[in-house]
Every structure is written in structure tokens, then in C-alpha cells.
Design an enzyme around this catalytic site. Sequence first.
Site, PDB file in Angstrom:
ATOM      1  N   SER A  73      12.237   6.646 -22.244  1.00 11.89           N
ATOM      2  CA  SER A  73      12.339   5.546 -23.221  1.00 11.89           C
ATOM      3  C   SER A  73      13.035   6.065 -24.468  1.00 11.89           C
ATOM      4  O   SER A  73      12.907   7.256 -24.810  1.00 11.89           O
ATOM      5  CB  SER A  73      10.937   5.054 -23.602  1.00 11.89           C
ATOM      6  N   TYR A 132       2.435   6.519 -26.361  1.00  9.26           N
ATOM      7  CA  TYR A 132       3.488   6.156 -25.399  1.00  9.26           C
ATOM      8  C   TYR A 132       4.738   7.003 -25.633  1.00  9.26           C
ATOM      9  O   TYR A 132       5.298   7.577 -24.691  1.00  9.26           O
ATOM     10  CB  TYR A 132       3.816   4.663 -25.555  1.00  9.26           C
TER      11      TYR A 132
HETATM   12  P1  NAP Z   1       6.794  -3.900 -16.478  1.00 10.04           P
HETATM   13  O1  NAP Z   1       7.640  -5.111 -16.326  1.00 10.04           O
HETATM   14  O2  NAP Z   1       5.476  -4.007 -17.120  1.00 10.04           O
HETATM   15  O3  NAP Z   1       6.631  -3.224 -15.036  1.00 10.04           O
HETATM   16  C1  NAP Z   1       5.856  -2.061 -14.938  1.00 10.04           C
HETATM   17  C2  NAP Z   1       5.770  -1.670 -13.483  1.00 10.04           C
HETATM   18  O4  NAP Z   1       5.018  -0.446 -13.412  1.00 10.04           O
HETATM   19  C3  NAP Z   1       5.033  -2.690 -12.634  1.00 10.04           C
HETATM   20  O5  NAP Z   1       5.674  -2.765 -11.377  1.00 10.04           O
HETATM   21  C4  NAP Z   1       3.646  -2.086 -12.492  1.00 10.04           C
HETATM   22  O6  NAP Z   1       3.019  -2.391 -11.257  1.00 10.04           O
HETATM   23  C5  NAP Z   1       3.986  -0.618 -12.483  1.00 10.04           C
HETATM   24  N1  NAP Z   1       2.833   0.202 -12.827  1.00 10.04           N
HETATM   25  C6  NAP Z   1       2.125   0.231 -13.981  1.00 10.04           C
HETATM   26  N2  NAP Z   1       1.122   1.124 -13.898  1.00 10.04           N
HETATM   27  C7  NAP Z   1       1.187   1.644 -12.642  1.00 10.04           C
HETATM   28  C8  NAP Z   1       0.430   2.601 -11.944  1.00 10.04           C
HETATM   29  N3  NAP Z   1      -0.631   3.206 -12.510  1.00 10.04           N
HETATM   30  N4  NAP Z   1       0.780   2.915 -10.675  1.00 10.04           N
HETATM   31  C9  NAP Z   1       1.840   2.312 -10.077  1.00 10.04           C
HETATM   32  N5  NAP Z   1       2.598   1.381 -10.699  1.00 10.04           N
HETATM   33  C10 NAP Z   1       2.264   1.063 -11.960  1.00 10.04           C
HETATM   34  O7  NAP Z   1       7.563  -2.782 -17.318  1.00 10.04           O
HETATM   35  P2  NAP Z   1       9.117  -2.400 -17.458  1.00 10.04           P
HETATM   36  O8  NAP Z   1       9.552  -2.844 -18.795  1.00 10.04           O
HETATM   37  O9  NAP Z   1       9.862  -2.794 -16.252  1.00 10.04           O
HETATM   38  O10 NAP Z   1       8.958  -0.810 -17.527  1.00 10.04           O
HETATM   39  C11 NAP Z   1       9.376   0.045 -16.484  1.00 10.04           C
HETATM   40  C12 NAP Z   1       9.561   1.438 -17.069  1.00 10.04           C
HETATM   41  O11 NAP Z   1      10.556   1.365 -18.113  1.00 10.04           O
HETATM   42  C13 NAP Z   1       8.311   2.010 -17.723  1.00 10.04           C
HETATM   43  O12 NAP Z   1       8.215   3.401 -17.448  1.00 10.04           O
HETATM   44  C14 NAP Z   1       8.562   1.780 -19.208  1.00 10.04           C
HETATM   45  O13 NAP Z   1       7.867   2.715 -20.018  1.00 10.04           O
HETATM   46  C15 NAP Z   1      10.064   1.970 -19.279  1.00 10.04           C
HETATM   47  N6  NAP Z   1      10.678   1.363 -20.470  1.00 10.04           N
HETATM   48  C16 NAP Z   1      10.688   0.016 -20.645  1.00 10.04           C
HETATM   49  C17 NAP Z   1      11.291  -0.511 -21.790  1.00 10.04           C
HETATM   50  C18 NAP Z   1      11.351  -1.990 -22.076  1.00 10.04           C
HETATM   51  O14 NAP Z   1      11.767  -2.382 -23.199  1.00 10.04           O
HETATM   52  N7  NAP Z   1      11.009  -2.851 -21.147  1.00 10.04           N
HETATM   53  C19 NAP Z   1      11.852   0.349 -22.743  1.00 10.04           C
HETATM   54  C20 NAP Z   1      11.806   1.707 -22.528  1.00 10.04           C
HETATM   55  C21 NAP Z   1      11.222   2.219 -21.384  1.00 10.04           C
HETATM   56  P3  NAP Z   1       1.984  -3.633 -11.051  1.00 10.04           P
HETATM   57  O15 NAP Z   1       2.499  -4.759 -11.911  1.00 10.04           O
HETATM   58  O16 NAP Z   1       2.058  -3.876  -9.576  1.00 10.04           O
HETATM   59  O17 NAP Z   1       0.637  -3.167 -11.476  1.00 10.04           O
END
Ligand code: NAP
Length: 244
Positions: A139, A153
Site C-alpha cells: 500500500s 495497517y
Molecule cells: P476488499 O475489497 O475489502 O477485499 C479484501 C479481500 O481480502 C476480500 O476478498 C477478503 O475476503 C480478503 N480477506 C480479508 N481477510 C482475509 C483473510 N484473513 N483470509 C483470506 N482472505 C481475506 O479490499 P481491497 O481494497 O480489494 O484490498 C485488497 C488489498 O489491497 C489489501 O491487501 C489492501 O490492503 C490493499 N490495498 C487496498 C487499497 C484501496 O484503496 N482499496 C489501497 C492500498 C492497498 P472475504 O471478503 O471473502 O472475507
Amino acid sequence: MSRPVVLVTGGSAGIGAACVELAAQKGYDILLNYNSDLNGANAARVSAEAHGAHVILVQGDVSKPQDVDRIYDTLDAEFGAMHALINNAGIVGQKAKLVDMDYARIARMFEVNLLGAVMMAQGAAQRLRSGGSIINISSAAARLGSGNQYVDYAASKGAIDTFTKGLSDELAPQGVRVMAVRPGLIETDIHAKGGEPDRAERLAHMVPMQRTGSAMEIARSVLWLMSQDASYITGSALDVTGGR
Ligand code: NAP
């Protein structure tokens, strides 16, 4: 010719689901890990199958060693080999200062975002062969620190960047590349899960490009890093942040 196989953690939503869809378009078969959202996982599977991919779902909490073992047991039984890991599963907490965070929250952050990613990478390191790759989803918070928002985080993601560099050194001699992608403000449900549904849009003015990013814009960077077009890149962290 058999298709290459990618394991995507957290493939049921957001960035992970976009990676599943694009990987299918690029010719991969997919082991799609999810934790709680079976409906989301099924939707991602349907979109990938529309592109001709063979997709297997596997439930598992990446923070639990026994679940990580089960995920890799499924991979071995269903596919026999893997060519890439998209180490994407992650969580964020409610906006808070460190003094107001309890131990359970901080521990959970590191269990999922760091220990989970490290254990998943360990399984991949045991299986990947020359030409394989691991993409760790970090991130921009790893650089920014996220003071007054969620330093736990940000610290977990900073550790992912360090881990990426170290593991890339270990695996380079065997032809396996390891990279991180650092997304910026991306429109997914993670912000709502952290209690701020409008967070990305509200902070968009702080982005030099003056807009949020999409999950597919992150997926394109991930799939590019996995491809032979990025064959001399390893150990790097790529900012996909609109300049932030
Ligand atoms: P999201 O829409 O909330 O999706 C998160 C995913 O991670 C879901 O599929 C969830 O599965 C899964 N997950 C959460 N905890 C888990 C666990 N303990 N074991 C297995 N799967 C788990 O989030 P996103 O925005 O796509 O984020 C994806 C990645 O990008 C993360 O690492 C996040 O930190 C990073 N990121 C996101 C942003 C942003 O602005 N969106 C920015 C920087 C970094 P379930 O729903 O099936 O539980």
C-alpha cells in the site's frame, strides 16, 4: 498446452476479484481463495470462467497456518503446480490514533496483512519454478505511515515491502521474481469495511491526478509484473497511486 496457474488470495472482492478477471483474460487458470464472502467468490469465478479459465474456489483464512496448508493442499490436488501468487488478502481497521487501539486490533492487523502474506509466500516459494512470480499487494500507506488514520495497517504494509526485497534476493537464483504493488486510493469496499465508505472519494483531491483509482488499474499492473514483459524486474515496489 496447459494454462499457467495463479493463486489469488482475497479473490472474492475488490482488487483480488479484478486480478482474477484479468488473469483469466490473460490465459491463467485460477485457485481463488476467499475467507467469508462465498457470493463474491462465486461472482469472480463466473467472470473468470467467461474468459475460459478453470477456476477452483478455496475458503481459507490466510492468518491461520492450518488454513494455509489446506489452501496449498487444494492447489496440489487440483492443479499439481503453480506459476504465480497474487498475495492480496488484507484488512484495514477503523480510523484511530495508536493510543486508542487495543491489542486485539493491532494483532489481527499483523496476523492477516503480514503473517498471512508471509505464510502464503512460503508455500509459493516451495512450489514456484523458474519463470514464476509472487506479487505482494502492499500500500502507499507503507510510505506515508498513515498517522492519525491507521499506523498499524501502514506498518504491516511497510513490513511487506521489506519482506518483498528479502524474498526476492532468496528466490532470484532459481528464476523466481518477487515484487510488491503499492496501490493508492482505490475504489473498493475496504473503505466501508474500515467504517469510511466515502474515504477514497473524499481524499481524491490529495492525489496529483485528482482522482481515485480502480481495482482494474491495480490488476493491470499486477499482471504486467507477472508477465515476461517485466522479466528483469524483481525486488521492486511499484506505486500505482496517481502520483500520491
Ligand atoms: P476488499 O475489497 O475489502 O477485499 C479484501 C479481500 O481480502 C476480500 O476478498 C477478503 O475476503 C480478503 N480477506 C480479508 N481477510 C482475509 C483473510 N484473513 N483470509 C483470506 N482472505 C481475506 O479490499 P481491497 O481494497 O480489494 O484490498 C485488497 C488489498 O489491497 C489489501 O491487501 C489492501 O490492503 C490493499 N490495498 C487496498 C487499497 C484501496 O484503496 N482499496 C489501497 C492500498 C492497498 P472475504 O471478503 O471473502 O472475507
